[in-house]
Design a protein around this motif. Structure first.
Motif, mmCIF file in Angstrom:
data_model
loop_
_atom_site.group_PDB
_atom_site.id
_atom_site.type_symbol
_atom_site.label_atom_id
_atom_site.label_comp_id
_atom_site.label_asym_id
_atom_site.label_seq_id
_atom_site.Cartn_x
_atom_site.Cartn_y
_atom_site.Cartn_z
ATOM 1 N N CYS A 191 47.188 23.337 44.293
ATOM 2 C CA CYS A 191 46.531 22.760 45.463
ATOM 3 C C CYS A 191 47.054 21.344 45.669
ATOM 4 N N CYS B 252 40.721 27.004 48.087
ATOM 5 C CA CYS B 252 40.737 26.374 46.777
ATOM 6 C C CYS B 252 39.322 26.323 46.210
ATOM 7 N N GLY C 180 37.356 23.440 48.415
ATOM 8 C CA GLY C 180 37.317 24.408 49.500
ATOM 9 C C GLY C 180 38.388 24.286 50.571
ATOM 10 N N TYR D 122 38.038 24.128 44.272
ATOM 11 C CA TYR D 122 37.516 22.814 43.883
ATOM 12 C C TYR D 122 36.757 22.149 45.039
ATOM 13 N N HIS E 276 45.753 18.938 47.089
ATOM 14 C CA HIS E 276 44.708 17.912 47.038
ATOM 15 C C HIS E 276 44.627 17.305 45.641
ATOM 16 N N ARG E 277 44.217 18.079 44.656
ATOM 17 C CA ARG E 277 44.068 17.543 43.301
ATOM 18 C C ARG E 277 44.731 18.414 42.246
HETATM 19 S S1 FES Z 1 41.770 20.382 44.531
HETATM 20 FE FE1 FES Z 1 41.969 21.951 45.958
HETATM 21 S S2 FES Z 1 40.590 21.419 47.497
HETATM 22 FE FE2 FES Z 1 40.484 19.755 46.145
#
Ligand code: FES
Ligand SMILES: [Fe+2]
Length: 349
Positions: free
Chosen positions: A50, A69, A73, A71, A52-53
């Motif tokens: 992902c 995802c 969404g 974590y 994002h993180r």
């Molecule tokens: S890590 Fe995937 S949405 Fe935040």
């Protein structure tokens, strides 16, 4: 380190592994991927991280036309990896979602297999212009009767060379039901021609004495074996009524982990009962190939000089030359020129 070839298809997994909304993670050519089937049934592959993180996407779930995802969404389109939704955004926060994306390599599903295209330069892919993935001949769009995969703890070259080696069978593939005495070797003469990005053992007639298993396929049963880069072996046995095809595909996962896929197809309608037996025998065979290559690693750890001896090792020499030529042609931006010359190989096995 051994080179991983690009601009080619690699076998990822059998279609049947993607049933029931499953997300399946796999590392191929050192890249983490997640495979799934979207709500319309289309198979997809995305980079399994992902943006994002960094959590792997396979921990999330399939949500219609994308993957969500687990974590926070975020949702990514199955078709091209574009970000479709970030649930935390409030209406006035205008983020360009389409600029956020995960890589989505081209995938194809055929004959019960999922193939992924590994490009040299993923920015330049025209997915519609790609060649079709490798296909087993003569069996239409059947799914395999038997599909197995095994991890070999070695690099892709050792796995490929082990599988194309013509003279280990008498020593490695021994068991109570198969060639009990490894000392009994016989003269083999096989004629080879260059073919595609590899070579082909020309068709030979099998079972002239009319042995029973061959008769199942009809008269004049014959066999032909083709090897092509990056690591594809297809054995096509056919009589005047039916065919059996064994497809072996070698997929590098990490530097010292290679997945070997074995698929067996047949056109015989009433042979369902034979599947468990054939699956068992295929596992035993492939397991023997894996075990010997793993033992080989104990010696290779000391980086010994190796030998390629006469006709028995000619296919190994061809493999190295084919690979070198493949890389060189790519580097020089010119068409691949098959370096194999037609010849008869003679060896005892
Ligand atoms: S890590 Fe995937 S949405 Fe935040
Ligand atoms: Fe073998």
């Amino acid at each position: 380190m051994t080179a991983w070839l690009r601009d080619c298809w690699y076998l990822a997994l059998p279609s049947r592994d993607l049933r029931g909304g499953r997300l399946v993670p796999k590392v191929m050519l050192g890249e983490p991927l997640v495979f799934g089937r979207d709500a319309s049934g289309r198979v997809f592959a995305l980079r399994n991280i992902c943006p994002h993180r960094g959590i792997p996407l396979h921990h999330g779930w399939i949500d219609g036309d994308g993957v969500r995802c687990c974590y926070h969404g975020w949702k990514f389109a199955a078709a091209d990896g574009r970000c479709l939704d970030i649930p935390s955004l409030v209406p006035e926060q205008k983020l360009h979602l389409e600029r956020i994306r995960v890589a989505a390599p081209p995938v194809r599903e055929a004959q019960g297999n999922v193939w992924v295209w590994f490009a040299r330069d993923s920015a330049e892919i025209d997915a519609a212009a790609l060649p079709p993935p490798p296909l087993a001949p003569d069996i239409g769009d059947r799914a395999p009767a038997v599909a197995i995969a095994m991890d070999f703890a070695c690099n892709v070259d050792d796995a490929a060379l082990g599988l194309m080696d013509p003279t280990h069978a008498a020593f490695v593939h021994t068991s109570w039901w198969w060639r009990k005495n490894p000392k009994k070797v016989r003269l083999k003469e096989k004629s080879y021609i260059p073919y595609g990005a590899g070579f082909r053992m020309e068709r030979i007639v099998l079972g002239e004495k009319g042995s029973k298993p061959y008769r199942l396929l009809g008269r004049g049963t014959s066999s032909e074996i083709t090897f092509e880069l990056p690591g594809l072996r297809i054995e096509h046995v056919k009589g005047d009524r039916h065919s059996v095809v064994a497809l072996t595909a070698i997929t590098p996962c990490e530097a010292n982990r290679t997945e070997v896929h074995q698929r067996i197809y047949w056109t015989l309608p009433a042979l369902g009962w034979a599947r468990p037996l054939v699956r068992h025998l295929a596992r035993v065979f492939l397991g023997q190939d894996r075990d010997v290559v793993v033992k080989q690693q104990e010696g290779l750890a000391y980086k010994p000089n190796l030998m390629l001896v006469d006709d028995a090792d000619t296919q190994a020499k061809w493999y190295h030359r084919l690979k070198q030529e493949y890389l060189k042609a790519q580097e020089e931006g010119r068409p691949f020129r098959n370096p194999v010359e037609a010849r008869l190989l003679r060896y005892q096995s």
